[in-house]
Design a protein around this motif. Structure first.
Motif, PDB file in Angstrom:
ATOM      1  N   UNK A 150     -10.238   7.515   1.229  1.00 20.33           N
ATOM      2  CA  UNK A 150      -9.369   8.015   0.717  1.00 20.33           C
ATOM      3  C   UNK A 150      -8.659   7.021  -0.903  1.00 20.33           C
ATOM      4  N   UNK A 151      -7.997   8.476  -2.103  1.00 18.15           N
ATOM      5  CA  UNK A 151      -7.812   7.366  -2.800  1.00 18.15           C
ATOM      6  C   UNK A 151      -5.782   6.907  -2.643  1.00 18.15           C
ATOM      7  N   UNK A 152      -6.032   6.094  -3.075  1.00 19.32           N
ATOM      8  CA  UNK A 152      -3.439   5.908  -3.920  1.00 19.32           C
ATOM      9  C   UNK A 152      -3.558   6.388  -4.807  1.00 19.32           C
ATOM     10  N   UNK A 153      -2.405   6.789  -5.473  1.00 21.87           N
ATOM     11  CA  UNK A 153      -2.104   6.969  -6.890  1.00 21.87           C
ATOM     12  C   UNK A 153      -0.460   6.116  -7.033  1.00 21.87           C
ATOM     13  N   UNK A 154      -0.599   5.375  -7.446  1.00 23.67           N
ATOM     14  CA  UNK A 154       1.630   4.769  -7.612  1.00 23.67           C
ATOM     15  C   UNK A 154       1.552   4.642  -8.981  1.00 23.67           C
ATOM     16  N   UNK A 298       3.652   6.088  -0.229  1.00 24.71           N
ATOM     17  CA  UNK A 298       3.871   4.624  -1.342  1.00 24.71           C
ATOM     18  C   UNK A 298       5.059   4.676  -0.933  1.00 24.71           C
ATOM     19  N   UNK A 299       5.475   4.053  -0.041  1.00 22.54           N
ATOM     20  CA  UNK A 299       6.644   4.429   0.451  1.00 22.54           C
ATOM     21  C   UNK A 299       7.486   2.337  -0.180  1.00 22.54           C
ATOM     22  N   UNK A 300       5.816   1.395   0.860  1.00 17.83           N
ATOM     23  CA  UNK A 300       5.607  -0.002   0.054  1.00 17.83           C
ATOM     24  C   UNK A 300       6.448  -0.795  -1.241  1.00 17.83           C
TER      25      UNK A 300
END
Ligand code: GLY
Ligand code: MN
Ligand code: MN
Length: 316
Positions: A150-154, A298-300
């Motif tokens: 799964x992707x994240x995108x920040x 993406x809270x971190x």
């Protein structure tokens, strides 16, 4: 070869690479019959739409994995903020981000990242990442790992100055953007019934009001044509730009995951207030939609000015 490629052949997929050519099937006649059936286009159609519908609302377990992907990228982003300083190369910050993701168990990067300092941030798809950071610049970093598929995108924007502080125009523009991000995030619940396109329209209205307060005089369409020439976000999941057949006119539903990513890119042009010319910035979160509320995956990654400056102040 991509499954979406027009050259992709179901025959090649079914036919294994072994010399016998039919060992997925007990008898060769079974294989031949399937090939015959599928080779007639009247018997087949793409399952992309059906798959996208299934993929569009994530299960609790999928959200858990995506939360981990976001946490890994968010912590890596925070490490980048601690490290950047004038004289550092964008590519060094990129290497650090990738290293910090790998250390935390990421599979790989979800896409080619953007590390755009100074005027490079005016190019939305800047990926050369080969410039040296200046003394009073900001850098926009658009990067995210893939974790368990799964992707994240920040995206975060940070000062590159040695004291780790934004200049006041940088801060003013960034805060306008941050209020827009938060305003849009507050609307991303199933109960409020927004569609992605309605959310985009709201983001244009919000940015318009913010820029007016900062002294911009915007003609009709200038914001969307020049200063904010991209969409508020996209569906996120197994792919970075996930489930592309799910229309932007679809109402947000529980379990959907989207990015919210307002940006402002001010050309070096006398048409705009001097203090902001040449500044480009974006801020992007990954948001899992709930009925009454939502979860920022993406809270971190720090995004309040005070938090960014506190992390940047730890520079060695
Ligand atoms: N990083 C690509 C995007 O934000 O869509
Ligand atoms: Mn992005
Ligand atoms: Mn994105």
């Amino acid at each position: 070869q991509s499954l979406r490629s027009p050259r992709f052949s179901i025959h090649e997929f079914l036919a294994p690479s072994s010399p016998s050519g039919y060992d997925m099937f007990v008898r060769k006649t079974d294989f031949d019959n399937v090939v015959k059936l599928l080779s007639d286009r009247r018997n087949t159609h793409s399952l992309e739409r059906e798959m996208d519908v299934l993929r569009s609302c994530k299960s609790k377990n999928e959200i858990k994995v995506m939360r981990q992907a976001g946490a890994i990228s968010g912590k890596a982003m925070s490490q980048v903020m601690r490290a950047v300083q004038p004289g550092m190369e964008e590519a060094q910050a990129q290497a650090l981000f990738e290293y910090e993701c790998a250390l935390r168990g990421a599979d790989r990067q979800a896409y080619v990242p953007v590390f755009a300092s100074g005027k490079n941030a005016l190019m939305i798809h800047y990926v050369r990442n080969d410039c040296v950071m200046g003394e009073r610049d900001v850098m926009s970093v658009d990067a995210g790992c893939e974790f368990r598929g799964y992707a994240s995108d920040i995206t975060r924007t940070m000062p590159t100055s040695s004291d780790g502080r934004f200049t006041s125009p940088q801060r003013d523009l960034y805060e306008a953007l941050l209020r827009t991000l938060k305003g849009c995030t507050a609307l991303a619940t199933a109960r409020q019934g927004y569609t992605l396109s309605a959310l985009h329209r709201r983001s244009v209205e919000m940015l318009h009001a913010e820029l007016r307060d900062l002294g911009f005089h915007l003609g009709f369409g200038t914001l969307e044509r020049i200063l904010y020439p991209h969409y508020i976000g996209h569906w996120l999941g197994i792919d970075l730009h996930d489930t592309s057949t799910i229309e932007r006119s679809t109402r947000l539903q529980e379990g959907m995951v989207l990015t919210i990513e307002p940006g402002i890119y001010v050309p070096d042009d006398p048409a705009y207030p001097k203090a902001f010319r040449g500044l480009g910035m974006r801020v992007e979160d990954d948001v899992a939609v709930g009925y009454e509320d939502n979860l920022v995956l993406s809270a971190e990654a720090p995004k309040e000015v005070a938090d960014i400056e506190a992390v940047c102040a730890q520079r060695v």
